[in-house]
Design a protein around this motif. Structure first.
Motif, mmCIF file in Angstrom:
data_model
loop_
_atom_site.group_PDB
_atom_site.id
_atom_site.type_symbol
_atom_site.label_atom_id
_atom_site.label_comp_id
_atom_site.label_asym_id
_atom_site.label_seq_id
_atom_site.Cartn_x
_atom_site.Cartn_y
_atom_site.Cartn_z
ATOM 1 N N ALA A 144 0.840 -1.213 0.000
ATOM 2 C CA ALA A 144 0.000 0.000 0.000
ATOM 3 C C ALA A 144 0.870 1.256 0.000
ATOM 4 C CB ALA A 144 -0.938 0.003 1.201
ATOM 5 N N VAL A 145 1.987 1.204 0.735
ATOM 6 C CA VAL A 145 2.919 2.347 0.775
ATOM 7 C C VAL A 145 3.526 2.575 -0.610
ATOM 8 C CG1 VAL A 145 5.066 3.223 1.785
ATOM 9 C CG2 VAL A 145 3.439 1.976 3.223
ATOM 10 N N GLU B 137 9.529 1.346 3.569
ATOM 11 C CA GLU B 137 10.486 2.456 3.414
ATOM 12 C C GLU B 137 11.215 2.358 2.074
ATOM 13 O OE1 GLU B 137 11.989 3.172 8.048
ATOM 14 O OE2 GLU B 137 13.374 2.351 6.572
ATOM 15 N N ILE B 138 11.723 1.156 1.792
ATOM 16 C CA ILE B 138 12.504 0.937 0.563
ATOM 17 C C ILE B 138 11.648 1.222 -0.668
ATOM 18 C CG2 ILE B 138 13.697 -0.819 -0.832
ATOM 19 C CD1 ILE B 138 14.494 -2.138 1.927
ATOM 20 N N ALA B 139 10.427 0.675 -0.659
ATOM 21 C CA ALA B 139 9.514 0.872 -1.795
ATOM 22 C C ALA B 139 9.134 2.339 -1.957
ATOM 23 C CB ALA B 139 8.259 0.020 -1.594
ATOM 24 N N CYS B 140 8.912 3.003 -0.841
ATOM 25 C CA CYS B 140 8.505 4.415 -0.859
ATOM 26 C C CYS B 140 9.555 5.284 -1.558
ATOM 27 C CB CYS B 140 8.284 4.871 0.583
ATOM 28 S SG CYS B 140 7.702 6.566 0.744
ATOM 29 N N LYS C 10 2.918 15.924 -2.228
ATOM 30 C CA LYS C 10 3.950 15.725 -1.206
ATOM 31 C C LYS C 10 3.529 14.569 -0.299
ATOM 32 C CE LYS C 10 5.734 20.442 -1.022
ATOM 33 N NZ LYS C 10 5.621 21.756 -0.357
ATOM 34 N N LEU C 11 4.491 13.725 0.056
ATOM 35 C CA LEU C 11 4.191 12.569 0.900
ATOM 36 C C LEU C 11 5.100 12.529 2.131
ATOM 37 C CD1 LEU C 11 2.996 9.749 1.591
ATOM 38 C CD2 LEU C 11 4.642 8.759 -0.036
ATOM 39 N N ILE C 12 4.456 12.503 3.325
ATOM 40 C CA ILE C 12 5.186 12.202 4.562
ATOM 41 C C ILE C 12 4.676 10.852 5.052
ATOM 42 C CG2 ILE C 12 5.668 12.842 6.962
ATOM 43 C CD1 ILE C 12 5.484 15.744 6.221
ATOM 44 N N HIS C 13 5.571 9.884 5.088
ATOM 45 C CA HIS C 13 5.220 8.516 5.479
ATOM 46 C C HIS C 13 5.845 8.206 6.845
ATOM 47 C CE1 HIS C 13 4.749 4.215 5.471
ATOM 48 N NE2 HIS C 13 6.050 4.023 5.461
ATOM 49 N N ILE C 14 5.056 7.612 7.728
ATOM 50 C CA ILE C 14 5.525 7.326 9.092
ATOM 51 C C ILE C 14 6.055 5.893 9.188
ATOM 52 C CG2 ILE C 14 4.881 7.230 11.532
ATOM 53 C CD1 ILE C 14 4.886 10.070 10.329
ATOM 54 N N SER C 15 7.285 5.779 9.703
ATOM 55 C CA SER C 15 7.887 4.464 9.909
ATOM 56 C C SER C 15 8.276 4.292 11.382
ATOM 57 C CB SER C 15 9.069 4.257 8.965
ATOM 58 O OG SER C 15 9.472 2.896 8.977
ATOM 59 N N ASN D 275 9.247 6.874 -5.204
ATOM 60 C CA ASN D 275 9.114 8.321 -5.120
ATOM 61 C C ASN D 275 10.248 8.908 -4.266
ATOM 62 O OD1 ASN D 275 8.371 10.960 -4.795
ATOM 63 N ND2 ASN D 275 6.290 10.548 -4.090
ATOM 64 N N PRO D 276 11.384 9.198 -4.894
ATOM 65 C CA PRO D 276 12.538 9.733 -4.161
ATOM 66 C C PRO D 276 12.272 11.090 -3.512
ATOM 67 C CG PRO D 276 13.145 9.038 -6.402
ATOM 68 C CD PRO D 276 11.654 9.053 -6.332
ATOM 69 N N ASN D 277 11.120 11.695 -3.827
ATOM 70 C CA ASN D 277 10.784 13.003 -3.250
ATOM 71 C C ASN D 277 10.031 12.874 -1.921
ATOM 72 O OD1 ASN D 277 10.917 15.847 -3.510
ATOM 73 N ND2 ASN D 277 8.763 15.916 -4.118
ATOM 74 N N SER D 278 9.846 11.636 -1.439
ATOM 75 C CA SER D 278 9.102 11.405 -0.191
ATOM 76 C C SER D 278 9.935 11.772 1.029
ATOM 77 C CB SER D 278 8.728 9.919 -0.054
ATOM 78 O OG SER D 278 8.077 9.463 -1.205
ATOM 79 N N ILE D 279 9.228 12.075 2.116
ATOM 80 C CA ILE D 279 9.853 12.197 3.434
ATOM 81 C C ILE D 279 9.336 11.043 4.287
ATOM 82 C CG2 ILE D 279 9.798 13.527 5.599
ATOM 83 C CD1 ILE D 279 10.059 16.068 3.899
ATOM 84 N N ILE D 280 10.263 10.318 4.904
ATOM 85 C CA ILE D 280 9.912 9.229 5.819
ATOM 86 C C ILE D 280 10.352 9.637 7.214
ATOM 87 C CG2 ILE D 280 10.425 6.835 6.483
ATOM 88 C CD1 ILE D 280 10.837 6.249 3.469
ATOM 89 N N ILE D 281 9.454 9.521 8.183
ATOM 90 C CA ILE D 281 9.811 9.819 9.576
ATOM 91 C C ILE D 281 9.734 8.534 10.390
ATOM 92 C CG2 ILE D 281 9.271 11.139 11.664
ATOM 93 C CD1 ILE D 281 8.024 13.290 9.905
#
Length: 281
Positions: A83-84, A135-138, A97-102, A142-148
């Motif tokens: 899904a991510v 995280e890896i897939a995100c 813009k994407l902020i994804h929580i890890s 989409n290298p423009n993502s932010i993962i927290i």
């Protein structure tokens, strides 16, 4: 007006974002629970994203049942990985813009120093594996993502360690809490504010960031702090993890180094004691 989609809207972080959103009426907020955003049905998820058309996505939704994930691996990976991947792809194709929580569970807990974003990942349970795959897939899609990456999240909403301790300390004369898992708690309201600060900052700098409150403690020390603030008389004992076996192993040490997010986004991160007091108030 830019539209922000918050997945996992009824979770701890989603609920805190809903509270804070009232101060940010310059955005149109869409709070999506499982009926509006279906993370375990990818075809439906694609359709839902196309209908909502967000400019910004806060992906707070996840499969978070750490112990259950050991027997529900397929479902955990569908929600936390596939899904991510789909959300990241959608964000790139639609310039959102994407902020994804890890999570700190991407680490094995073998470190003895605070973990930076560059530290080697090596999850020791299915939940951690599924979140790392996400995280890896995100970043690949989409290298423009932010993962927290965050840890030990608690809030006045939902189920969490603080609320469990409050309940047990009122019901029992004595409880035991593991004293050999080290990290730092995260007050979801602080993380919600940090996400908006990142969104509103002058520059969007993609990549992985760590966020938790300041302080290095064990779950046992956290419980003692909860006891103190709540004024409970319950006796709290410290025990090793071996005395409290769970289906999924937990990392023994997952303290996150927050220097990067503080430097790049000029964030001030409160000490866990201050944030815990705030929640109690």
């Amino acid at each position: 007006m830019e539209r922000i989609l918050v997945t996992g809207a009824n979770g701890q972080l989603g609920s805190e974002l809903r509270v804070i959103a009232k101060k940010y009426s310059n955005y149109e907020w869409v709070f999506a629970d499982r009926t509006k955003i279906t993370l375990d049905d990818l075809d439906l998820l694609q359709t839902q994203l196309e209908e909502i058309k967000p400019n910004i996505i806060f992906n707070c939704g996840a499969y978070t049942a750490v112990d259950k994930a050991e027997t529900e691996k397929e479902l955990a990976f569908k929600v936390n990985h596939l899904a991510v991947e789909l959300i990241a792809k959608y964000a790139l194709e639609n310039n959102a813009k994407l902020i994804h929580i890890s999570t700190d569970y991407v680490f094995d807990g073998e470190s003895s120093v605070a973990l930076s974003e560059e530290a080697i990942t090596n999850p020791i349970n299915v939940y951690g594996e599924s979140k790392r795959a996400g995280e890896i897939a995100c970043l690949k899609e989409n290298p423009n993502s932010i993962i927290i990456r965050t840890s030990w999240v608690y809030s006045k909403f939902g189920n969490n360690f603080v609320k469990t301790m409050q309940q047990l300390m009122q019901e029992r004369d004595e409880i035991n809490v593991v004293n050999d898992q080290i990290g730092s708690p995260t007050y979801a309201a602080d993380l919600a504010k940090a996400m908006i600060d990142i969104l509103e900052s002058a520059e969007w700098i993609p990549g992985i960031y760590n966020y938790s409150n300041e302080g290095e403690i064990s779950w046992y020390e956290f419980a003692l702090r909860i006891k103190e603030l709540g004024g409970y008389s319950c006796n709290v004992g410290g025990i090793p993890s071996a005395s409290y076996p769970t289906p999924a192993r937990r990392p023994e040490f997952s303290l996150l180094d927050k220097k990067k997010i503080m430097r790049i986004y000029n964030l001030e991160i409160p000490n866990y004691k201050e944030s815990l007091k705030k929640m109690f108030r």
